[in-house]
Each structure stands twice: as C-alpha cells, then as structure tokens.
Design a protein around this motif. Structure first.
Motif, PDB file in Angstrom:
ATOM      1  N   LYS A 191      16.486  -5.646  -6.131  1.00 22.76           N
ATOM      2  CA  LYS A 191      17.143  -5.814  -7.428  1.00 22.76           C
ATOM      3  C   LYS A 191      18.368  -4.894  -7.545  1.00 22.76           C
ATOM      4  CE  LYS A 191      15.461  -3.879 -11.073  1.00 22.76           C
ATOM      5  NZ  LYS A 191      14.587  -3.495 -12.227  1.00 22.76           N
ATOM      6  N   GLU A 192      18.205  -3.625  -7.152  1.00 25.36           N
ATOM      7  CA  GLU A 192      19.315  -2.680  -7.259  1.00 25.36           C
ATOM      8  C   GLU A 192      20.421  -2.981  -6.245  1.00 25.36           C
ATOM      9  OE1 GLU A 192      19.960  -0.473  -9.537  1.00 25.36           O
ATOM     10  OE2 GLU A 192      18.137  -1.064 -10.597  1.00 25.36           O
ATOM     11  N   TRP A 193      20.025  -3.513  -5.096  1.00 23.73           N
ATOM     12  CA  TRP A 193      21.023  -3.886  -4.080  1.00 23.73           C
ATOM     13  C   TRP A 193      21.935  -4.999  -4.608  1.00 23.73           C
ATOM     14  CZ3 TRP A 193      22.974  -2.237   0.409  1.00 23.73           C
ATOM     15  CH2 TRP A 193      23.661  -3.151   1.212  1.00 23.73           C
ATOM     16  N   GLU A 199      28.232  -5.425  -9.269  1.00 25.48           N
ATOM     17  CA  GLU A 199      29.037  -4.541 -10.102  1.00 25.48           C
ATOM     18  C   GLU A 199      29.937  -3.605  -9.296  1.00 25.48           C
ATOM     19  OE1 GLU A 199      26.375  -2.532 -12.727  1.00 25.48           O
ATOM     20  OE2 GLU A 199      25.553  -4.394 -13.577  1.00 25.48           O
ATOM     21  N   GLY A 200      29.865  -3.708  -7.962  1.00 25.37           N
ATOM     22  CA  GLY A 200      30.701  -2.856  -7.123  1.00 25.37           C
ATOM     23  C   GLY A 200      30.348  -1.386  -7.229  1.00 25.37           C
ATOM     24  N   ARG A 201      29.067  -1.078  -7.324  1.00 28.24           N
ATOM     25  CA  ARG A 201      28.628   0.319  -7.483  1.00 28.24           C
ATOM     26  C   ARG A 201      27.983   0.841  -6.202  1.00 28.24           C
ATOM     27  NH1 ARG A 201      28.237   2.032 -12.848  1.00 28.24           N
ATOM     28  NH2 ARG A 201      28.655   0.412 -14.406  1.00 28.24           N
ATOM     29  N   GLU A 202      27.812   2.170  -6.166  1.00 29.44           N
ATOM     30  CA  GLU A 202      27.138   2.813  -5.040  1.00 29.44           C
ATOM     31  C   GLU A 202      25.625   2.679  -5.189  1.00 29.44           C
ATOM     32  OE1 GLU A 202      28.685   4.161  -2.559  1.00 29.44           O
ATOM     33  OE2 GLU A 202      30.707   4.661  -3.255  1.00 29.44           O
ATOM     34  N   LEU A 203      24.911   2.753  -4.067  1.00 31.85           N
ATOM     35  CA  LEU A 203      23.444   2.753  -4.093  1.00 31.85           C
ATOM     36  C   LEU A 203      22.933   3.726  -3.050  1.00 31.85           C
ATOM     37  CD1 LEU A 203      20.730   1.634  -5.048  1.00 31.85           C
ATOM     38  CD2 LEU A 203      20.956  -0.175  -3.328  1.00 31.85           C
ATOM     39  N   GLY A 204      22.237   4.767  -3.512  1.00 33.81           N
ATOM     40  CA  GLY A 204      21.700   5.756  -2.604  1.00 33.81           C
ATOM     41  C   GLY A 204      20.281   5.423  -2.182  1.00 33.81           C
ATOM     42  N   LYS A 241      15.994  12.678 -11.568  1.00 40.57           N
ATOM     43  CA  LYS A 241      16.641  13.093 -12.799  1.00 40.57           C
ATOM     44  C   LYS A 241      16.848  11.950 -13.797  1.00 40.57           C
ATOM     45  CE  LYS A 241      17.070  17.224 -11.095  1.00 40.57           C
ATOM     46  NZ  LYS A 241      16.172  18.317 -11.564  1.00 40.57           N
ATOM     47  N   ARG A 242      16.886  10.717 -13.322  1.00 39.36           N
ATOM     48  CA  ARG A 242      17.200   9.591 -14.202  1.00 39.36           C
ATOM     49  C   ARG A 242      16.088   8.547 -14.169  1.00 39.36           C
ATOM     50  NH1 ARG A 242      22.608   7.913 -11.263  1.00 39.36           N
ATOM     51  NH2 ARG A 242      21.000   7.901  -9.627  1.00 39.36           N
ATOM     52  N   PRO A 243      15.941   7.791 -15.257  1.00 41.84           N
ATOM     53  CA  PRO A 243      14.906   6.753 -15.292  1.00 41.84           C
ATOM     54  C   PRO A 243      15.085   5.688 -14.209  1.00 41.84           C
ATOM     55  CG  PRO A 243      15.727   7.187 -17.509  1.00 41.84           C
ATOM     56  CD  PRO A 243      16.622   7.926 -16.564  1.00 41.84           C
ATOM     57  N   SER A 244      16.325   5.479 -13.778  1.00 45.19           N
ATOM     58  CA  SER A 244      16.588   4.455 -12.766  1.00 45.19           C
ATOM     59  C   SER A 244      16.239   4.916 -11.355  1.00 45.19           C
ATOM     60  CB  SER A 244      18.059   4.031 -12.812  1.00 45.19           C
ATOM     61  OG  SER A 244      18.910   5.156 -12.586  1.00 45.19           O
ATOM     62  N   ASP A 245      16.059   6.229 -11.149  1.00 44.33           N
ATOM     63  CA  ASP A 245      15.679   6.751  -9.839  1.00 44.33           C
ATOM     64  C   ASP A 245      14.183   6.557  -9.628  1.00 44.33           C
ATOM     65  OD1 ASP A 245      18.293   7.608  -9.709  1.00 44.33           O
ATOM     66  OD2 ASP A 245      17.828   9.675 -10.285  1.00 44.33           O
ATOM     67  N   VAL A 246      13.806   6.053  -8.456  1.00 43.61           N
ATOM     68  CA  VAL A 246      12.381   5.822  -8.196  1.00 43.61           C
ATOM     69  C   VAL A 246      12.029   6.296  -6.790  1.00 43.61           C
ATOM     70  CG1 VAL A 246      12.278   3.826  -9.742  1.00 43.61           C
ATOM     71  CG2 VAL A 246      12.698   3.469  -7.316  1.00 43.61           C
ATOM     72  N   PRO A 260      20.151   4.601  -7.718  1.00 45.98           N
ATOM     73  CA  PRO A 260      21.278   3.745  -8.116  1.00 45.98           C
ATOM     74  C   PRO A 260      22.479   4.576  -8.560  1.00 45.98           C
ATOM     75  CG  PRO A 260      19.220   2.974  -9.093  1.00 45.98           C
ATOM     76  CD  PRO A 260      18.940   4.323  -8.517  1.00 45.98           C
ATOM     77  N   ASP A 261      23.664   4.026  -8.340  1.00 44.88           N
ATOM     78  CA  ASP A 261      24.917   4.681  -8.753  1.00 44.88           C
ATOM     79  C   ASP A 261      25.058   6.074  -8.155  1.00 44.88           C
ATOM     80  OD1 ASP A 261      25.590   2.459 -10.439  1.00 44.88           O
ATOM     81  OD2 ASP A 261      24.207   3.256 -11.942  1.00 44.88           O
ATOM     82  N   THR A 262      24.615   6.229  -6.917  1.00 40.75           N
ATOM     83  CA  THR A 262      24.673   7.538  -6.269  1.00 40.75           C
ATOM     84  C   THR A 262      25.352   7.404  -4.905  1.00 40.75           C
ATOM     85  OG1 THR A 262      22.624   8.215  -7.341  1.00 40.75           O
ATOM     86  CG2 THR A 262      23.340   9.518  -5.458  1.00 40.75           C
ATOM     87  N   ALA A 263      26.420   8.160  -4.716  1.00 35.05           N
ATOM     88  CA  ALA A 263      27.167   8.124  -3.453  1.00 35.05           C
ATOM     89  C   ALA A 263      26.510   9.037  -2.418  1.00 35.05           C
ATOM     90  CB  ALA A 263      28.608   8.522  -3.701  1.00 35.05           C
ATOM     91  N   LEU A 264      27.109   9.046  -1.199  1.00 33.40           N
ATOM     92  CA  LEU A 264      26.532   9.833  -0.109  1.00 33.40           C
ATOM     93  C   LEU A 264      26.533  11.321  -0.424  1.00 33.40           C
ATOM     94  CD1 LEU A 264      25.380   9.596   2.753  1.00 33.40           C
ATOM     95  CD2 LEU A 264      27.698   9.880   3.644  1.00 33.40           C
ATOM     96  N   ASP A 265      27.530  11.789  -1.178  1.00 37.26           N
ATOM     97  CA  ASP A 265      27.609  13.208  -1.514  1.00 37.26           C
ATOM     98  C   ASP A 265      26.774  13.574  -2.741  1.00 37.26           C
ATOM     99  OD1 ASP A 265      29.023  12.006  -3.511  1.00 37.26           O
ATOM    100  OD2 ASP A 265      30.915  13.067  -3.151  1.00 37.26           O
ATOM    101  N   GLY A 266      26.050  12.606  -3.269  1.00 36.42           N
ATOM    102  CA  GLY A 266      25.180  12.864  -4.427  1.00 36.42           C
ATOM    103  C   GLY A 266      25.859  12.642  -5.747  1.00 36.42           C
TER     104      GLY A 266
END
Length: 267
Positions: A191-193, A199-204, A241-246, A260-266
């Motif tokens: 789903k997050e992928w 949306e063109g966002r990062e995914l960690g 730290k965020r509800p979207s992090d699992v 979600p919304d997290t780049a390689l550098d955090g």
C-alpha cells in the motif's frame, strides 16, 4: 425450566398474541356496552379511558394493539386526538378504529386522511367489530415482530462486522510479538509503495536480522529465544515516531520497519 419460569413464558406468549384494546369515549354507557361485548371473548383485553386528555399517556402505558376512539368528545376533538396519536412515536403505528354516530363521507374522509385505520358507526355488530379488532391487532403485532427481527438482524450484522474486523486484524498480527506478521507487513508495504509512486514521495525500508540467534536459542531454550524476539520487537516498535511507521516480523528472527516519507538520510 421450573413451573414459575414456564408460567412467565406462557404469560409473555399470551401477551404477544392477545389483542389489547384501548377504548376512548367520554360516555360510560358506551364503555359498558363494549365491556359486555368482550366479556366472554378470549384473546381480547380492554382498557377504558374516559378523559381524552389522558389518552396519549394511557396509550403509552397500556401499549394497545388497537385503539377504539370516539369522534365527538369534550375538550379534545376526535380528529385532533387522532392527529396527536399519529404524531406520537409510541402510538404512531397503532391501528385506530374511529367510532362515530353517523356515516358521514366527509368526516370519514378526514379521519382516513389523518391516519385512521378503520371507521365504525356506533353501535357496530359484535361479530363485525371483533373481526376488525382481531384483524388489525394481528397485522400490528406481525409488523412489530418484523420490525424487531430487522433490528435484531441489524445488530447482529454490526456485531459480525466488528468480529470480522477483529479477526482480520488478528490475522495480520504475529502471535508471539504482537507486531505485524509477514502478511500484514507485505500488505502495508504494498500500500505504501503504491502511494509513494502515486505521490512521488520517499519510502524508507529497514530489514533487521538478529545475529547468532540460533546459537542463543540453543543455549537458552525456546522460552529464552521467544523472550529475545519479544524484546527486539518492543525495542524496534518503541523507536517509531509517527503513526504511519510500522514494524513487522518478517520471518524467524528477521524484522522489517516501514518508514513512509523517509529518505535514506532519515529526513
């Protein structure tokens, strides 16, 4: 079932099938005539209300299956009382048989327009009035039973959906650690992928493996190994730290973290 419970059940069943007639008429002679008419008849109970001003209150208390009401009464006009009955939530669907001293098409039309179920000229034939009361009462009770069945089904549907939701949630949880299992992890990652692409966002994504777990498990036994897995799962989860992090258990001693919304550098 003891005798007392059996008697109570019999009374409840009898109440569910008995016609309960609320008679509203200011003339005692009319009330006495109907009382005698119903005296030797099984399955019909009659309650008399002389004051039309108390009719709504008594109907709420008595819960009739049929209302017999006169059209000409002091204080409240019969058509006005009919309108009040139909406006009340308790009596809005109770069959109402209007009693009149004459067959007047205009009055009859007004009565039906206000919600009367039937119209009888005093004094009606005993066989006819009993037949009408029983027919209206049976129809009303049947409708009440259908409404109750629909309400019960609606409650059961809500409960079933809640239970299914709980089962669905449990099917995506790891029984040992309480975090997402492989199925839940894969579904959330998919789903997050798709959202990240849309949306063109990062995914960690982090994959974590416990080194030397087999040796640890062999030395401390399965209980010690299980406790180790639970502590690792708790440590990973507490760092989010965020509800979207699992965090999920990917398999064995392998864990995954989706950010979600997290780049390689955090960032």
């Amino acid at each position: 079932m003891n005798d007392l419970e059996h008697d109570e059940l019999s009374l409840l069943k009898a109440r569910d099938t008995q016609a309960r007639v609320l008679l509203i008429d200011d003339q005692l002679i009319v009330a006495e005539a109907f009382r005698r008419m119903f005296a030797a008849v099984d399955g019909i109970d009659i309650h008399y209300c002389r004051d039309p001003a108390q009719a709504i209150e008594q109907a709420r208390s008595y819960q009739p299956t049929v209302i017999l009401q006169d059209l000409v009464m002091p204080g409240i006009d019969g058509l006005q009382l009919l309108d009040l009955f139909r406006a009340d939530s308790v009596t809005s669907s109770v069959p109402i048989i209007v009693l009149s001293t004459k067959e007047d098409p205009k009055i009859k039309s007004e009565a039906f327009a206000l919600g009367a179920s039937d119209y009888l000229v005093k004094f009606p034939d005993k066989i006819e009035v009993l037949a009408r009361i029983r027919a209206h009462s049976r129809s009303y009770l049947a409708q009440q039973q259908r409404d109750e069945a629909h309400r019960t089904l609606a409650k059961l549907k809500v409960e079933l959906e809640r239970k299914n939701g709980e089962l669905e949630a449990l099917s995506c949880r790891d029984g040992l650690t309480g975090i997402l299992n492989r199925r839940g992890f894969d579904e959330y990652l998919s789903k997050e992928w798709l959202r990240a692409i849309r949306e063109g966002r990062e995914l960690g994504l982090l994959l974590v493996d416990i080194d030397c777990f087999k040796t640890y498990n062999d030395n401390y036994g399965h209980q010690g190994g299980d406790e180790c897995l639970r502590r690792v799962a708790y440590t990973l989860g507490s760092g989010l730290k965020r509800p979207s992090d699992v965090v999920g258990r990917y398999g064995g001693e392998e864990f995954g973290v989706i950010l979600p919304d997290t780049a390689l550098d955090g960032g």
